[in-house]
Design an enzyme around this catalytic site. Structure first.
Site, PDB file in Angstrom:
ATOM      1  N   SER A  33      -5.747  48.508  12.633  1.00 29.71           N
ATOM      2  CA  SER A  33      -4.501  47.761  12.692  1.00 29.71           C
ATOM      3  C   SER A  33      -3.973  47.536  11.269  1.00 29.71           C
ATOM      4  O   SER A  33      -3.824  48.484  10.505  1.00 29.71           O
ATOM      5  CB  SER A  33      -4.698  46.445  13.448  1.00 29.71           C
ATOM      6  OG  SER A  33      -3.447  45.874  13.779  1.00 29.71           O
ATOM      7  N   GLU A 126      -1.643  55.566  15.201  1.00 32.79           N
ATOM      8  CA  GLU A 126      -1.681  54.807  16.461  1.00 32.79           C
ATOM      9  C   GLU A 126      -0.772  53.605  16.288  1.00 32.79           C
ATOM     10  O   GLU A 126      -0.397  53.250  15.175  1.00 32.79           O
ATOM     11  CB  GLU A 126      -3.119  54.374  16.788  1.00 32.79           C
ATOM     12  CG  GLU A 126      -3.756  53.428  15.782  1.00 32.79           C
ATOM     13  CD  GLU A 126      -3.382  51.958  15.959  1.00 32.79           C
ATOM     14  OE1 GLU A 126      -3.092  51.529  17.101  1.00 32.79           O
ATOM     15  OE2 GLU A 126      -3.355  51.231  14.946  1.00 32.79           O
ATOM     16  N   HIS A 194      -5.212  50.201  19.632  1.00 32.16           N
ATOM     17  CA  HIS A 194      -5.236  48.869  20.247  1.00 32.16           C
ATOM     18  C   HIS A 194      -5.553  48.979  21.742  1.00 32.16           C
ATOM     19  O   HIS A 194      -4.750  48.636  22.613  1.00 32.16           O
ATOM     20  CB  HIS A 194      -3.898  48.172  20.029  1.00 32.16           C
ATOM     21  CG  HIS A 194      -3.654  47.775  18.606  1.00 32.16           C
ATOM     22  ND1 HIS A 194      -3.340  48.689  17.623  1.00 32.16           N
ATOM     23  CD2 HIS A 194      -3.689  46.562  18.003  1.00 32.16           C
ATOM     24  CE1 HIS A 194      -3.177  48.046  16.474  1.00 32.16           C
ATOM     25  NE2 HIS A 194      -3.390  46.758  16.677  1.00 32.16           N
TER      26      HIS A 194
END
Length: 220
Positions: A33, A126, A194
């Protein structure tokens, strides 16, 4: 260095991080992230890192993910292989250093001195909570900034919570419009991001794309 949880504000740390000190310490950093900003810093220092669940997520992770997480740290040179789905029509192969992370964070590094070293690399991306039009905007910016001209290939991970807007365009259609005619290989469907089954990915090692197959830490 094991990150406890997502790193909101990680980009603020980057001006104070010395690549020479990171290289001298030679410690992998583990997280994903917003931690993607630190992955970029480690990549510029030439030190490996691991895109993987943070400590806070391990308690709810499956036994397989926890086992793979431990293996990624204890056996960083292990050879791994996945069969994914091809996006481009080029049928080309590629070998390069794997790096990347969260698309929004990477896009935020564009135009700064802290972007990852892209030349001859394979870029993993991502994201979560980004509508298709926002993903298209980020990819367009990176394309117009010359990011994709430097790459050997792209690996697309999980893009979740990004339902189409009123125009009905999906995230997959955005990827197809950007990469369907790419001259380098583009694979999608890698189970990382995620999501609950967030597979660890060692960054900084050699990856190879052949057909629909991604191999990590490939040895020629």
């Amino acid at each position: 260095i094991l990150c406890a949880r997502g790193g909101f504000g990680a980009t603020r740390l980057m001006p104070g991080l010395d690549s020479n000190e990171i290289r001298k310490a030679n410690k992998q950093i583990v997280g994903f992230s917003d931690i993607s900003a630190l992955h970029a810093t480690w990549a510029r220092a030439g030190v490996r890192s691991v895109h993987a669940p943070m400590v806070a997520a391990l308690g709810g992770a499956s036994e397989e993910i926890r086992s793979r997480w431990i293996n990624a740290l204890e056996h960083p040179d292990q050879e791994l292989q996945w069969n994914l789905e091809r996006v481009d029509d080029s049928k080309s192969s590629a070998t390069g250093i794997l790096l990347g992370g969260n698309l929004a964070v990477l896009a935020a590094l564009n135009g700064t001195p802290f972007a990852p070293p892209l030349t001859d690399s394979i870029l993993f991306i991502e994201d979560v909570g980004e509508r298709p039009y926002r993903i298209d905007r980020m990819l367009t910016t990176l394309s117009q900034s010359g990011w994709f001209d430097q790459l050997r290939g792209i690996i697309i991970g999980a893009f979740t919570e990004g339902e189409p807007s009123s125009d009905g365009v999906s995230i997959d259609e955005v990827f197809q419009s950007h990469f369907g005619r790419a001259t380098f290989p583009v694979l999608k469907g890698f189970s990382a991001g995620h999501i609950s089954e967030n597979l660890p990915i060692p960054f900084g090692g050699t990856a190879k794309i052949e057909g629909n197959c991604l191999g990590l830490n490939h040895r020629s």
